[in-house]
Design an enzyme around this catalytic site. Structure first.
Site, PDB file in Angstrom:
ATOM      1  N   GLU A 980       0.826  -1.209   0.000  1.00 42.60           N
ATOM      2  CA  GLU A 980       0.000   0.000   0.000  1.00 42.60           C
ATOM      3  C   GLU A 980       0.858   1.256   0.000  1.00 42.60           C
ATOM      4  OE1 GLU A 980      -3.108   0.001   2.990  1.00 42.60           O
ATOM      5  OE2 GLU A 980      -2.949  -2.178   3.078  1.00 42.60           O
ATOM      6  N   SER A1071      -7.093   2.815  -1.052  1.00 42.79           N
ATOM      7  CA  SER A1071      -6.880   2.987   0.383  1.00 42.79           C
ATOM      8  C   SER A1071      -6.731   1.627   1.057  1.00 42.79           C
ATOM      9  CB  SER A1071      -8.058   3.741   1.011  1.00 42.79           C
ATOM     10  OG  SER A1071      -9.228   2.947   0.972  1.00 42.79           O
ATOM     11  N   HIS A1072      -6.225   1.666   2.273  1.00 45.94           N
ATOM     12  CA  HIS A1072      -6.002   0.451   3.055  1.00 45.94           C
ATOM     13  C   HIS A1072      -7.295  -0.360   3.190  1.00 45.94           C
ATOM     14  CE1 HIS A1072      -4.117  -1.964   6.281  1.00 45.94           C
ATOM     15  NE2 HIS A1072      -5.303  -1.914   6.839  1.00 45.94           N
ATOM     16  N   VAL A1073      -8.370   0.297   3.551  1.00 43.20           N
ATOM     17  CA  VAL A1073      -9.614  -0.427   3.795  1.00 43.20           C
ATOM     18  C   VAL A1073     -10.163  -1.026   2.508  1.00 43.20           C
ATOM     19  CG1 VAL A1073     -11.171   1.572   3.547  1.00 43.20           C
ATOM     20  CG2 VAL A1073     -11.797  -0.316   5.057  1.00 43.20           C
TER      21      VAL A1073
END
Length: 1467
Positions: A980, A1071-1073
């Site tokens: 990421e 994004s991470h999520v």
């Protein structure tokens, strides 16, 4: 009145709250008292006796007037007396000196103390007119503050382990100074036997105040400054009048000392003017100065001021100031020739104001970009997928041997099994060739800490417990293992030998059990053979609860990595830690292994270098290496990388990323300059002690990229008027903490401490030195990269002496001017022209990158630097886009997309996205009514491209990061987000941000739907509504949960047990999520409609089913008992299904023609095609068909030649109830069937008699392909989705029979699906259809993106209305071939959606083609589009009319002609 002197900062306000962040100095050397605090030597006075008057300086932000030390010392040398010597608090010594000049009214108090603290202050006041009450001097020193209107608090300056403060007293009425010393951080007061320190001030002459008038406006300003300094108190009218007159008196005193009214006005009305106030000169030589010298000096002033754009009037003033400076040199007796030499060396002292940055809000200069064919940008050098590479290379799955666990790993495995609980924390420390394990578990509610090491020598553990991180507390007696010794704030325990015959290990171990939950961790060190063993110089520390930390994962088996290479890297890491020279040389030695492993090998090197660059690995460990040796090793590695880059076009993206983590390096003196030039700086600027000497020692011992940041921090600190908080801000923002600089082999303990008169020289020299550091360490630095390509030659003083870099030959015409444009505008606020220039430079550079050259490395570093500057410029320009229109945002998207395409290997999809954005812009400019709808499809496709790129990074890099990171002990948190962070550091992240800004605008303009589906996964769960995902991210839900979160920032984790996440927020798709959702198969979507969101929230606590498509989410409430049924792997037996399958028998024929299709022989798919033939209008084509009827599969299976296959299938089917994994094995077993000769002959006869080509005519291999396709259709009966579907509705799977429909493939231009009743609205008066380019598999299969969709009223079939344009990046195309379609008896059942469960398999593999919609007439030609869509609608209407009911129709378009290949009733 009084003034505080310090050589570090005369103008800077030094607030004490900033000081608290500085480094503490430990230890007080007895023989170093006051060494760096001594006054200047008498030699200073000799050249200053000419000046008969005192020079005054102008204050900075606080506008307080400051007597500089030079101004005070420019008098007759004062006589300094030791006024007092005090022993305080044991070993603390303080000395107070008072000096006074017979010709001056100024006295100086010098207080020196061998005590060092960032928060040490003088608490003081003065005694005036013999009054006992303290008086606060009206002109307060920098950094001082008014303490409750009763005293002043002034900060001491630090010098190593000592502190000092100097105060100038210029009010003759002051008879004494009284003070205390206070360490504010510790609330520690140092007093004189409980009393104030009292120092008498010698009598001084009073100034004779001249009988002149001072302009009232100046008195008003001075009165305001006094009010500010006194804490902005509320004055009574009487006090206000008193203060006004005091202000007048202060100004009169300044005039008495020689300051003119004009200079007073200039300094008081321009608080940013830091010029010295010029006093009348005693004698001034009126020598004639040559104009060329004045011009040169004016140029020097202009450079030091930051090269501002001066008006003609300003230019003239600067010219006169330059003349004055040179005349001052003449006044010192310097000759004109000597002045000429001093100007050339930059040795003429000058004081200029740093002009505000010349920010260009609007630039009249623009780049005229060349018209280029974007198709020339395409790279098709796609490497093998990570899975393919891992399975086929010698480094991949087939070569991986089972992992051999080491002793401490075997110990951990055994303890984890014994405790039988989740591990709270686990960490393995690498100690040279040994390991140290710490394992924390919690069995039975008690905390257990296991420690083990494979050291052979006896080991003693020196340990404690902590209630807060890092704290050392003596362990309770109940915790101590037998034989332990309790110490003050610690304990010592001898590790015991422990072994296991079963697991074959021998370790030394330690175990404690803790009942209380009050302890949070355990600090410790080891002692072996009289040697203390620490964690890279610090204490070891293990947390008892994982909290926000991540438990180190096991290294795993290295699947998906170049395992042998990574194992070798891990083996060499202890050697690599010695220095950068070692690391770069090892990396160069391993490049052959990396080349052999291909993509995964380069990924492994990149991961290792990235760990280094992000400070996850030790940079230097007990090894002294010269900078030129580091530089030479860098040179060797980058030279090797440039050669590999030329010969590996499919891996150039990874190679570029590797180079970006490594500095350029260079042979010869390139690295040595780092060592030499710091000495030049120290010598020229008289800064040989303190921080500069400590940094010098670090640079000599082992220079690193940290030095670039340290140098920049020093420059920022000086430019900020010596604001120490700015120094630390620059360091901290770039990852350098106090702990880090203390951890260097040559630690930096001190903070910078420069005199004001060193400012200009240091800025000049450190600026040059920064370029030297970047030339070695920063390959991506733009200025260094341009210099290396364009050439450089210098004969400067001490910097780059004699260095000559030849320009790269063969650069494009006009390229130097283009780079100069870039450098000129690199800090523009309006970044559009800059980004255009950067991209033009990259485009011009691109052809040279594909040519082998011994200077390719320099070109690559330039391209990397240009790429990086585009990203930073775009991020700087975000603010300007806040209120920008859609066209401006779209244009910036094209710029970032172009940059991303220029940096990517397999960039075909990105280039086509770029072409489509340009087409969208032209549609917008021409006010096309469909521009927003089309732009939204391009936006969706671009998001898919970004997701695809992120997935590639994840597949290629993440396994290597996790495997190598585990071997090297890298923090698990850093490993989890490794990929990421790489993605977000590139242009993809900037592009995604721009897409997010544009998306809502397009949705609103195009009147689009309510959802953005990020992870389209079907889900069933109970609704839970939360305000923020952040508050529940570490929670575990015990039942399947659909989270509706009002706020999702993008950095959170998805809680365990969550099956879906719905939010009104629009987090980045990278994004991470978002990444977590896709990887974890969690449904994740953004809802733009507040009403829908409110409705979902109203279902809180209810059970919902979510069915997402690429653009929408359909949700429905389920009953409590339906949750288990929704999970196909946990079905319960119940009452028989009302839906029945009728077993079909073999009717004696292996193949039949379409005229023979009946319900006993084939399914509805085949029968419907047969029915259409001859009944639909002639302009609708129906493909010729034959079939292998029901029962043929069972007949083939019963053949003697297939007996072994039949037996194996029977066994696998028996085990299917318990072993669902057997489905895959069943499918593979079916593919082993052999074809009976009669089947081959009958099928050949039927196909030839129907006019279809027979595959065997092209050779035996072609028939083998056809036979394999037939078997794949039969095997799809055991697809997971199909098998669970029949179980769910309790159908007898054995009764399901599969016929095979054989058709000639039409190599379609477009494929379509028609629903003759709009499925969204249920409106039977309009047709809904979707169209894709190429074969229809991308439409009905799991291919990402949306099709072109349209509706058409049945009473106006010539007026189709487009609902959405296509965003599918891939189209499938095929040569003339045969397709074998599944046609089961399960597809005919009413009430059972059996269609689409089974496979249709072409004999030849389809070719995947990346689509270019910008050149597709279906998109660009409105007339053509209307014709094709109308033809499709008319075909649907005709077939519905034929059947008399709504139909679900599949077909293709070829050369404008419509073909229908399938129809069935619409469900």
């Amino acid at each position: 009145m009084s003034k505080l002197f310090n050589n570090q900062s005369l103008l800077r306000p030094t607030a004490s709250e900033h000081r608290s962040s500085r480094l503490n100095s430990s230890g007080i050397p007895a023989n170093s008292l006051f060494q760096s605090a001594r006054r200047q030597s008498s030699s200073f006075y000799g050249s200053s006796l000419r000046a008969g008057k005192i020079k005054l300086g102008v204050a900075g932000a606080r506008r307080s007037f400051i007597f500089t030390p030079r101004a005070v010392l420019a008098m007759d040398p004062p006589s300094e007396q030791l006024a007092g010597k005090f022993n305080l608090d044991g070993n603390i010594e303080m000395q107070v000196f008072v000096s006074n000049s017979s010709a001056s009214s100024i006295a100086q108090v010098d207080i020196q103390i061998n005590y060092s603290s960032d928060s040490l202050h003088l608490h003081w006041g003065v005694i005036r007119d013999r009054q006992e009450k303290w008086v606060l001097p009206s002109s307060q020193p920098d950094g001082s503050r008014n303490y409750k209107n009763r005293a002043l608090r002034s900060p001491f300056m630090k010098s190593d382990s000592n502190s000092y403060i100097k105060i100038a007293i210029d009010d003759p009425a002051i008879q004494a100074i009284e003070f205390l010393v206070v360490d504010e951080a510790q609330n520690k007061w140092l007093k004189n036997n409980g009393q104030n320190f009292h120092v008498e001030i010698p009598m001084r002459e009073k100034l004779t105040v001249p009988n002149v008038s001072v302009p009232e406006e100046l008195v008003q300003i001075q009165a305001y400054l006094r009010w500010e300094r006194n804490g902005k108190q509320m004055y009574t009218p009487e006090k206000e009048k008193e203060e006004y007159e005091a202000a007048r008196f202060e100004l009169l005193e300044k005039v008495a000392r020689g300051t003119s009214i004009e200079d007073l006005r200039a300094t008081m009305t321009n608080k940013n003017d830091t010029r010295e106030i010029k006093e009348p000169s005693v004698s001034q030589k009126e020598n004639n100065l040559p104009d060329d010298l004045v011009q040169k000096q004016a140029y020097v002033r202009w450079e030091k001021a930051g090269k501002p754009n001066f008006s003609p009037e300003q230019q003239q003033r600067e010219f006169e100031k330059a003349r004055e400076e040179l005349q001052a040199e003449l006044g010192k007796g310097v000759s004109v020739d000597e002045i000429r030499k001093k100007i050339g060396k930059g040795e003429i002292k000058t004081k200029v104001s740093k002009q505000p940055q010349n920010t260009r809000y609007f630039s009249s200069e623009v780049i005229q970009r060349k018209g280029r064919d974007l198709m020339q940008l395409i790279n098709k050098h796609a490497a093998k997928s990570a899975e393919d590479k891992a399975s086929t290379s010698v480094e991949g799955k087939n070569s991986i041997e089972p992992k051999v666990l080491k002793a401490v790993e075997l110990f951990a495995k055994e303890k984890e099994e014994q405790d039988g609980v989740t591990v709270l924390n686990k960490k393995i420390f690498k100690l040279a060739d040994k390991e140290l394990l710490v394992l924390v578990t919690k069995p039975g509610g008690k905390m257990k800490v296991h420690l083990a090491t494979d050291f052979e020598e006896p080991v003693t553990l020196h340990w404690a417990l902590s209630k807060k991180a890092g704290e050392w507390l003596e362990p309770p007696p109940t915790v101590l293992p037998p034989g332990s010794v309790a110490l003050k704030e610690a304990a010592e325990t001898q590790l015991k030998n422990e072994s296991s015959a079963e697991l074959s290990y021998l370790v030394q171990s330690f175990e404690i059990e803790i009942e209380e939950d009050i302890f949070v961790g355990m600090p410790f060190v080891l002692l072996s053979n009289g040697r203390w063993i620490k964690n890279n110089g610090a204490d070891f520390y293990i947390e008892f609860s994982r909290g926000s930390k991540h438990v180190q994962k096991d290294a795993g088996d290295g699947t998906g990595t170049a395992k042998a290479l990574l194992d070798k890297i891990a083996e060499m890491e202890s050697e690599a830690q010695k220095s950068f020279m070692h690391r770069f040389n090892i990396a160069a030695d391993l490049m052959d292994k990396a080349k052999d492993a291909g993509e995964l090998g380069f990924a492994g090197i990149l991961v290792w270098m990235r760990f280094m660059a992000t400070r996850q690995l030790i940079w230097n460990k007990n090894y002294n290496v010269k900078p030129r040796e580091i530089s030479k090793a860098q040179d060797r590695l980058t030279d090797l990388l440039q050669d590999i880059f030329s010969s590996n076009p499919q891996n150039q993206e990874l190679l570029r990323m590797i180079m970006s983590t490594v500095g350029r390096g260079g042979e010869g003196d390139v690295g040595q300059r780092i060592r030499d030039e710091i000495l030049v700086i120290q010598r020229k600027n008289e800064c040989k002690g303190g921080m500069m000497e400590e940094w010098h020692q670090k640079l000599h011992n082992n220079t690193s990229p940290d030095d670039v940041i340290i140098c920049q921090a020093l420059i920022d600190y000086i430019k900020s008027d010596f604001d120490m908080s700015v120094y630390w801000k620059t360091l901290n923002e770039n990852g350098i903490t106090k702990e880090r600089i203390l951890s260097y082999d040559r630690a930096i303990h001190s903070e910078p401490n420069f005199r004001r008169d060193q400012r200009d020289g240091l800025l000049h020299d450190l600026g040059n030195y920064l370029r030297t550091l970047k030339a070695v360490h920063s390959g991506a630095d733009l200025e260094s990269a341009i210099t290396n390509c364009m050439g450089y030659k210098s004969e400067g003083q001490g910097f780059m002496v004699g260095v000559q870099i030849n320009p790269i030959p063969g650069l494009p015409s006009g390229f130097p001017e283009l780079l100069r444009f870039v450098l000129k505008h690199v800090e523009d606020k309006n970044v559009e022209a800059l980004v255009e220039g950067l991209l033009e430079a990259r485009q011009e550079l691109r052809p040279l990158l594909f040519k082998s050259s011994n200077r390719l490395r320099d070109l690559l570093f330039l391209d990397i630097a240009l790429d990086s500057t585009v990203r930073t410029a775009i991020e700087r320009g975000y603010e300007d886009l806040n209120n920008a229109g859609s066209e401006k945002i779209m244009y910036f998207i094209t710029l970032v997309l172009e940059n991303l395409a220029l940096s990517s290997d397999d960039n075909e999809d990105l280039v086509y996205c770029l072409k489509e954005w340009k087409h969208a812009l032209s549609m917008s400019n021409s006010k096309s009514h469909h521009w927003a709808l089309y732009s939204k499809s391009v936006l969706d496709r671009t998001r898919l491209a970004l997701a695809s790129k992120a997935e590639w990074y994840q597949q290629v890099l993440q396994p290597s990061a996790e495997y190598l990171g585990s071997l090297l002990g890298v923090d698990q948190g850093a490993l989890n987000i490794f990929t990421e962070e790489i993605i977000r550091a590139g242009s993809a992240a900037a592009l995604s941000t721009l897409l997010n800004r544009l998306d809502p605008v397009l949705r609103q303009t195009a009147h689009l739907g309510s959802w953005q589906v990020i992870s389209p996964v079907e889900a069933v769960g109970y609704v839970v509504v939360v305000d923020e995902l952040l508050t529940v991210q570490h929670k575990t839900y015990n039942i399947p949960t659909i989270l509706v979160a009002k706020r999702v920032k993008g950095e959170e984790e998805i809680p365990d047990g969550a099956v879906a996440l719905l939010t009104p927020d629009m987090p980045d798709v990278l994004s991470h999520v978002s990444v977590r959702a896709r990887n974890s198969k969690v449904c994740f979507a953004t809802c733009f409609d507040p009403d829908i969101l409110a409705n979902l929230q109203a279902y809180e606590g209810k059970l919902l089913r979510l069915k997402p498509t690429s653009a929408d989410i359909v949700y429905s409430e389920l009953k409590e008992g339906e949750l288990a049924d929704s999970n196909s792997t946990n079905l319960t037996e119940g009452s028989p299904s009302p839906i029945k399958l009728v077993r079909k028998e073999f009717n004696g024929r292996y193949a039949i023609s379409s005229e023979e299709f009946t319900s006993e022989m084939v399914g509805a798919k085949s029968r419907n095609i047969s029915y259409l033939k001859g009944k639909v209008p002639t302009w609708i084509g129906i493909p010729t068909s034959v079939a292998l009827p029901f029962g043929v599969f069972e007949k083939v299976l019963s053949e003697d030649s297939n007996q072994e296959v039949a037996n194996k299938l029977q066994l696998l089917k028996k085990n299917l109830g318990e072993e669902l994994s057997a489905l895959k094995e069943i499918r593979q077993t079916v593919l082993q069937l052999t074809a009976p000769p009669q089947l081959v002959q009958e099928l050949k006869t039927k196909m030839q008699s129907s006019g279809m080509p027979w595959p065997g005519d092209e050779g035996e291999q072609r028939w083998d392909q056809a036979w394999m396709a037939i078997k794949k259709v039969w095997a799809s009966k055991w697809n997971e989705r199909a098998y669970f579907s029949t179980r769910k509705v309790k159908l007898d799977h054995d009764y399901l029979c599969m016929a095979v429909l054989v058709q000639e493939v039409i190599n379609a231009d477009y494929a379509f699906v028609i629903h003759t009743t709009n499925p969204s609205s249920g409106d039977s008066s309009e047709i809904y259809a979707e169209v894709v380019k190429g074969l229809g598999e991308t439409l009905v299969g799991a291919y990402p993106g949306r099709a072109l969709s349209f509706i058409c009223k049945k009473n106006d079939l010539n007026s189709p209305q487009v609902l959405g344009y296509p965003s599918k990046p891939i189209g499938l195309f095929i040569r003339r071939s045969i397709i074998f379609r599944s046609d089961s008896n399960g597809e005919d059942l009413e009430g059972y959606a059996g269609a689409g469960l089974y496979d249709s398999v072409p004999m030849d593999e389809e070719e995947k083609v990346v689509l270019d919609y910008s050149s597709d007439p279906l998109i660009t030609d409105e007339k053509f589009r209307r014709s094709i869509l109308s033809s499709i609608a008319r075909a649907g209407s005709a077939i519905e009319e034929l059947y008399g009911s709504a139909q679900d129709i599949e077909g293709v378009v070829r050369d404008g002609n419509v073909y229908v290949v399938q129809t069935r009733p619409q469900v």
